[in-house]
Design an enzyme around this catalytic site. Structure first.
Site, PDB file in Angstrom:
ATOM      1  N   ARG A   1       0.805  -1.214   0.000  1.00 23.77           N
ATOM      2  CA  ARG A   1       0.000   0.000   0.000  1.00 23.77           C
ATOM      3  C   ARG A   1       0.844   1.273   0.000  1.00 23.77           C
ATOM      4  O   ARG A   1       0.680   2.142   0.841  1.00 23.77           O
ATOM      5  CB  ARG A   1      -0.948   0.030   1.188  1.00 23.77           C
ATOM      6  CG  ARG A   1      -2.120   0.990   0.977  1.00 23.77           C
ATOM      7  CD  ARG A   1      -3.036   0.994   2.169  1.00 23.77           C
ATOM      8  NE  ARG A   1      -4.216   1.787   1.905  1.00 23.77           N
ATOM      9  CZ  ARG A   1      -5.439   1.417   2.251  1.00 23.77           C
ATOM     10  NH1 ARG A   1      -5.631   0.254   2.840  1.00 23.77           N
ATOM     11  NH2 ARG A   1      -6.469   2.173   2.018  1.00 23.77           N
ATOM     12  N   CYS A   2       1.772   1.353  -0.958  1.00 27.79           N
ATOM     13  CA  CYS A   2       2.410   2.642  -1.185  1.00 27.79           C
ATOM     14  C   CYS A   2       3.020   2.620  -2.561  1.00 27.79           C
ATOM     15  O   CYS A   2       3.218   1.586  -3.153  1.00 27.79           O
ATOM     16  CB  CYS A   2       3.464   2.970  -0.139  1.00 27.79           C
ATOM     17  SG  CYS A   2       5.056   2.222  -0.431  1.00 27.79           S
TER      18      CYS A   2
ATOM     19  N   GLU B   1      -3.091   5.524  -0.523  1.00 26.75           N
ATOM     20  CA  GLU B   1      -1.916   5.048   0.196  1.00 26.75           C
ATOM     21  C   GLU B   1      -1.388   6.027   1.229  1.00 26.75           C
ATOM     22  O   GLU B   1      -0.594   5.652   2.090  1.00 26.75           O
ATOM     23  CB  GLU B   1      -0.835   4.680  -0.827  1.00 26.75           C
ATOM     24  CG  GLU B   1      -1.305   3.495  -1.668  1.00 26.75           C
ATOM     25  CD  GLU B   1      -0.514   3.293  -2.936  1.00 26.75           C
ATOM     26  OE1 GLU B   1       0.108   4.252  -3.404  1.00 26.75           O
ATOM     27  OE2 GLU B   1      -0.518   2.165  -3.453  1.00 26.75           O
TER      28      GLU B   1
END
Lengths: 290, 801, 161
Positions: free
Chosen positions: B383-384, B753
């Protein structure tokens, strides 16, 4: 994750179950709630040839008072313990412990008998049973014996229960009014095993501790009883210094296994900390302060 | 209860950008009618299961599948030998390396795929996998990345022997993958040598795992008669999967049909291409039957796409007032046995060079060394946007370290160093052109909302009484929306994204995209963007993604790129629709286009409000009455190549209380202010923030995939891997500022994110801040009670008076 | 050991009979034999709750129940939640309060919420969190799930007045 193949029988009575156990020559496993056994089978750590499902035996269910004891059928689920008005009144320690076990769904399947008989020192009932000085009824085709919880645990996954025996009933005392009790469990999250937990049951006469039981979860191969700590406190007015000494004595008997929850040093210290907290809370309760 | 319908304005009825539209995805999910890969059932479908290595590093002496093959219901046991004639025993990774599909003579990590069993059902497949006998010769292993480049370190990748030029740089050791340098080393060294103050800290971002609730899986169905392959797959990027499958299999890409149906969470884990997908395809082609492969949770955690594992050394040079003069970072990156990081091809450490963060740092230098170890491959960004969390973490931690050294307040030091609004567009020392931002405004708003001064007073009082309380700040800047095709590609395909829209005669529309939702609510929010652009209510705009036969090509959903890329494509495709609609309206109203003005859902003749044509009128006319020379129909396509990344930012504040005696950390308050530019749907934004913060909480407080010295993975199930329940999870307060992106068609920056990127530093900084008065400048994550207690105990803080 | 047994039980009000080997897990029977794919498998080890169904009036995790144990059981799955008059209030609550994102945990969450609100019709926020603690969600951070359950509680209690 798929369990290996096995045969399955669901007897309707205890005697049928005992006959099946007798015939199976140690190749069978008793299926209670299944929330320890089935995952172990899915990981293929356990591969029994036969599962004897005791979930359809009515005589293994129920909670009733018999004299100054409460008899609990081995297949009574955790949530049934939690909801029992009788236990809430007569042995409130038990529902308090159950609150810390697993999660709502698992407590609907998991049973007190399964938790006790599995022999896993991480389970919460075993230490509680030792602190309550409970008795277990073990039946086999040859008859029945009643053993003390104190004597039941021999090692990790290793108990007094013989391959042809079934744990049918758990007998816990009715706690007299004024009994102090507490279960202090440190855990990472809901549903997790204890990093360490301590169970205390005590009674006071005036300021003096008349008797006390201190037991520990998941810090040794079996549930542990901190007897030296109990001895230290018995007959004394418990002050902070004594609590501290008792905690130190409890820590001395710990031999936990290292895992992601913590290393030995941490778990031992937490056993001490939970002991401190449990003694204090039990005293507060005995004095009616909580 | 609300405003009566007749008072709704047309704009409100439109359900466009900015409205709190309820999700259009939910109806099927709440009724059990989702369609995930494991829900797919085809006639004659078989099931695959892996035989995996129990050892981290071993030579395979023999594989005996005879017992497994003799089991009724078993159709095949594939090994590397079977894949070799097809040249499919190895596959290319997104990072320019190759990865064994099935172990070729040796295994390089525990749980590596060794053989693939295909059987009638998953029960038989599991039994058969147990019956495959593999004889191993155990080899010494490399578990510690710091020892990977020792002269005598075991060689993990003999297949690369002699290949001293890697995909990204020269290789200086047999376990070396690349060295990646950015920035001006000489100028940075000079700044450090002249600085009034320097600080240095070793900071490890542990290996963790995104672990969506749905594991990875695929169903491959090869149609022998027509030579066509259909693949249902848990993918965040189905079009890329199609291209790679065509390249690997030699099938014509038009004969490969990839569908990503409902995807049960991704978080970056479902970007890559895994051996299970390839084996299912090969098995289906060779057996002529559909083959399903669904991994279990242990396989997912142990073999599929870990995140992070960055061993960082951060250094800041500053003056005595805390003004940062230079940043220097070295990273030792543990990539496991194969370099299968899911990064854009030219970026071996992703966009780690965003690590100057929100601060005006004139010179900086970053060096990343990637090494092989005997661990699972992966390194996807959890999640980035491509290592942005690691980058944000190092700068947000280091600025706290500097503040503590100088005795400057942690909010104050940030305010002193922020890039100022008037400096945008801002060119960072490490090469990024930040589009817009107003960092000080965000932080000031948070400090006021939380009574920061009051919190600091409370902390001082508590400390005096022996309590541990921490206040963590994180003022992060992300880089998302990859990205401009001149610098961003995946296996050579530029990272544009796309929207194709068709307006039907009666005035409803369907739009298809190259992205793929995994919970982000595209069906809801893309329709809002389009509604505002084309004046058709979002309720009447259907959104589709995931089927490569019908959707336009796109690079998928990860790196917060959907809104910056496909969302931009939606706006631009909508504008093309509106431009044609204007011509039709002018024709219908018999005026010139210049006489018309757009009003929410219609074109109106300027100054004559009752002379107008609604989009509904225009849609109908598009199919029967268009001006001479204009094609009938009302459709548009846009492939959007973004001119720049977008730079969302935020200011987070976290307050924790620590139990001195157990090390338990309790999050008392979490305040998250985000600036994602134009806000498309506030409800969806809040949902994304809650979810991302909870992942950040899990990362900070307990997620880890530790290995022992022998390369055994400790704790690969949800019994051990920390995923918090509703009980442990904190409650969040959210807030926002709006600084639109100047280059995005609607000014939106992306938000999915931010809460993970900014959240991890906020939790971390809060825990460490609780120890700042006793001189602690850093503690590595995770802050599980054991680790926190170790610090308490070492400092004697757990002693009772 | 591979002898199949006939097991009869009720799912969503309908009586069904299946022939299964003893080791077949209830979640697989529901999903693969009865095509009730709303019940999901997330962790295989009874930790995530995605497979939660209502079993004789209790919430259970169907990944850790054998189908042979379901003889005579009354089972409700997410497919049986909505009635003839429309969605169940828990379904409505999850939609209204944005209580789901990827949707994978949702059926288990709904089935737990459905039973929980019968056990405790007027829960506090903390009680909702404890009552839902057997279900993991990776997307929502639970905050809106708590609101969704509270929404359903209000709706249900308004209905019963």
């Amino acid at each position: 994750m798929i369990p290996p193949s096995f045969s399955y029988r669901a007897p309707a009575t205890v005697s049928e179950a005992l006959a099946l156990l007798n015939e199976s020559d140690g190749e069978a496993k008793v299926l209670a709630g299944g929330h320890s056994l089935l995952p172990m089978m899915k990981f293929r750590f356990a591969e029994p040839a036969l599962l004897i499902d005791i979930g359809r035996i009515p005589e293994l269910k129920g909670i009733r008072q018999v004299g100054n004891r409460i008899h609990i059928g081995a297949m009574t689920t955790e949530n049934e313990l939690l909801e029992s008005a009788l236990l809430k009144e007569k042995c409130p320690l038990l529902p308090e412990v159950v609150r810390w076990i697993a999660d709502p769904q698992v407590r609907n399947r998991g049973t007190i008998g399964g938790d006790i008989a599995h022999g896993d020192p991480a389970n919460d009932h075993p230490a509680t049973m030792r602190a309550l000085e409970a008795e277990f009824v073990l039946k086999s085709a040859d008859g029945e014996r009643v053993v003390a919880a104190d004597d039941f645990y021999l090692g990790t996954y290793y108990t007094l229960l013989e391959a042809n025996e079934l744990l049918t009933e758990i007998r816990v005392p009715v706690l007299p009014p004024g009994t102090g009790y507490a279960y202090k469990k440190l855990k990472r999250k809901t549903g997790d095993f204890a990093i360490a937990a301590a169970c205390v049951v005590l009674s006071l006469t005036g300021d003096k501790c008349e008797r006390i039981a201190i037991t520990l979860t998941n810090v040794g191969p079996t549930p542990l009883r901190a007897e030296t700590a109990e001895k230290l406190l018995t007959g004394k007015a418990i002050d902070d210094q004594l609590v501290e000494q008792a905690a130190q004595l409890a820590m001395e008997i710990c031999d936990p296994a290292e895992d992601l929850r913590g290393d030995k040093e941490y778990k031992i210290h937490m056993a001490g900390e939970m002991t401190r907290r449990a003694i204090r809370e039990a005293i507060d309760r005995a004095r009616g302060r909580k | 209860m609300g405003i009566p319908t007749e008072h709704y304005t047309r704009k409100e009825k439109l359900g466009g950008v900015g409205c709190e539209r309820r999700r259009k995805e939910d109806a099927r999910f709440i009724q059990g009618k989702g369609n995930y890969v494991d829900d797919i059932k085809l006639p004659g479908m078989l099931h695959g299961d892996f035989v995996r290595s129990p050892y981290a590093h071993a030579r395979i002496k023999s594989i005996d599948a005879s017992a497994a093959l003799a089991l009724p219901g078993v159709h095949a046991v594939l090994t590397a030998k079977d894949l070799k004639p097809l040249n499919l025993h190895w596959m290319p990774t997104l990072a320019g390396d190759v990865q064994a599909v099935l172990a070729d003579e040796k295994v390089g990590f525990q749980y590596q795929e060794v053989a693939f069993v295909v059987a009638d059902d998953r029960y038989i497949a599991a039994d058969a996998a147990d019956m495959v006998k593999v004889e191993y010769e155990v080899l010494p292993c490399v578990s510690d990345p710091h020892r990977a480049m020792d002269p005598d370190a075991p060689e993990i990748r003999p297949d690369l022997a002699g290949k001293m030029q890697g995909a990204h740089s020269a290789r200086k050791h047999h376990n070396h993958i690349f060295t990646w340098e950015v920035g001006d080393k000489a100028a940075t060294d000079l700044a450090f040598s002249m600085a009034e103050v320097t600080v240095k800290e070793k900071i490890w971002y542990p290996r963790n795992h995104g672990s969506p609730l749905e594991t990875c899986g695929a169903v491959a169905a090869f149609d022998k008669a027509n030579g066509e392959l259909k693949l249902w797959v848990t993918s965040q990027a189905p079009h890329v999967v199609r291209t790679v499958v065509a390249q690997l299999s030699g099938l014509d890409e038009a004969r490969v049909h990839v569908v990503a149906p409902d995807v049960g969470g991704g978080f970056g884990v479902k970007v890559g291409i895994y051996p299970g997908y390839v084996c299912a395809i090969v098995a289906s082609i060779s057996l002529g039957r559909p083959v399903k492969w669904i991994e279990d949770r242990v396989e997912h955690l142990a073999a599929t796409a870990f995140g992070r594992d960055y061993h960082m050394t951060g250094e800041l040079a500053a003056d005595k007032d805390g003004r940062i003069k230079a940043l220097r970072v070295h990273v030792l990156a543990d990539h496991g046995a194969f370099d299968s990081c899911a990064d854009p091809s030219k970026w071996p450490a992703g966009f780690f060079n965003i690590c100057t963060g929100s601060y005006d740092i004139k010179v900086a230098y970053v060096c990343v060394d990637g090494v092989y170890t005997n661990k699972a491959p992966g390194g996807v960004s959890y999640r980035c946007s491509f290592r942005v969390t690691e980058a944000s973490y190092i700068i947000e931690r280091m600025i706290d370290v500097l503040a503590q050294r100088l005795g400057i307040d942690k909010a104050e030091i940030r305010l002193r160093n922020f890039i100022k609004p008037e400096q945008f567009p801002y060119m960072s020392a490490l090469g990024w052109e930040y589009d817009s931002g107003n960092y000080a405004e965000g932080l000031r708003k948070v400090l006021e909302a939380c009574d920061y001064a009051g919190l600091r007073r409370e902390q001082a009082e508590k400390r005096a009484r022996g309590y541990l309380m921490g206040i963590g700040l994180s003022t992060f800047t992300e880089i998302v929306g990859a990205g401009p095709t001149k610098i961003c590609d995946i296996l050579g395909v530029g990272m544009f994204d796309s929207c194709e829209i068709r307006v039907h005669p009666t005035g409803s529309a369907i739009a298809r995209f190259g992205t793929k939702d995994q919970g982000q609510s595209h069906r809801t929010t893309y329709a809002q963007i389009l509604a505002t652009e084309i004046g058709i209510p979002s309720e009447n705009i259907m959104i589709e993604e995931g089927d490569t036969d019908t959707a336009p090509y796109g690079l998928g959903t990860y790196g917060s790129r959907s809104t910056p890329t496909a969302g931009a494509a939606a706006a631009r495709a909508g504008r093309k629709i509106r431009a044609k609609a204007r011509k039709i309206a002018a024709h219908l109203l018999e005026v010139s286009e210049d006489d018309l003005e757009w009003d929410v859902d219609r074109f109106v003749v300027k100054g004559v409000p009752d002379q107008m044509k609604t989009m509904k009128d225009i849609a109908w006319a598009a199919y029967n009455n268009v001006p001479p020379g204009l094609e009938p129909g009302l459709e548009a396509v846009d492939y959007y190549d973004p001119p720049n990344m977008t730079y969302p930012s935020g200011a987070y504040l976290c307050v924790v209380d620590i139990d001195r005696y157990t090390g338990e950390v309790k999050v008392r308050r979490f305040y998250a202010l985000d600036d994602c530019g134009t806000r498309i749907n506030p409800i969806i934004i809040d949902g994304q923030i809650h979810g991302g913060l909870t992942e950040a909480f899990a990362v900070a407080m307990g997620q880890e995939l530790p290995y022992d010295k022998e390369g055994n993975l400790l704790g690969a199930s949800l019994l051990d891997y920390f995923i918090p329940t509703a009980v442990e999870t904190p409650k969040y307060e959210t807030d926002f500022t709006v600084t639109p992106s100047p280059h995005h068609p609607i000014g939106a920056k992306g938000v999915g994110e931010s809460p993970h990127v900014g959240g991890v530093s906020a939790f971390s900084n809060a825990v460490i801040d609780a120890f700042s008065h006793v001189g602690v400048t850093h503690i590595d994550m995770p802050y599980k009670s054991c680790n926190v207690w170790k610090m308490l105990h070492a400092l004697g803080l757990d002693k009772r008076e | 050991m591979n002898d199949k047994q006939e097991v009869t039980f009720t799912v969503n009000g309908e009586k069904v009979s299946v022939d299964v080997v003893p080791r077949e897990l209830l979640v697989h029977t529901l999903r693969e034999r009865l095509n009730l794919t709303g019940t999901h498998i997330g962790c295989d080890s009874s930790h995530c709750g995605a497979c939660t169904v209502d079993f004789n009036g209790r919430s259970v995790k169907a990944c850790t129940v054998l189908t042979v144990q379901a003889q005579d059981a009354h089972i409700v799955t997410v497919e049986g939640l909505a009635g003839p008059s429309g969605l169940h209030p828990v379904q409505e609550g999850f939609q209204q309060e944005h209580g789901l994102q990827c949707g994978f945990c949702t059926p288990g969450m709904l089935m737990r919420a459905y039973r929980f609100l019968q056990e405790n019709p007027n829960p506090t926020e903390d009680q909702v969190r404890t009552g839902m603690a057997g279900n993991l969600c990776r997307c929502t951070g639970y905050q809106n799930i708590v609101k969704a359950v509270q929404y359903a509680a209000n709706k249900l209690s308004a209905r019963s007045v």
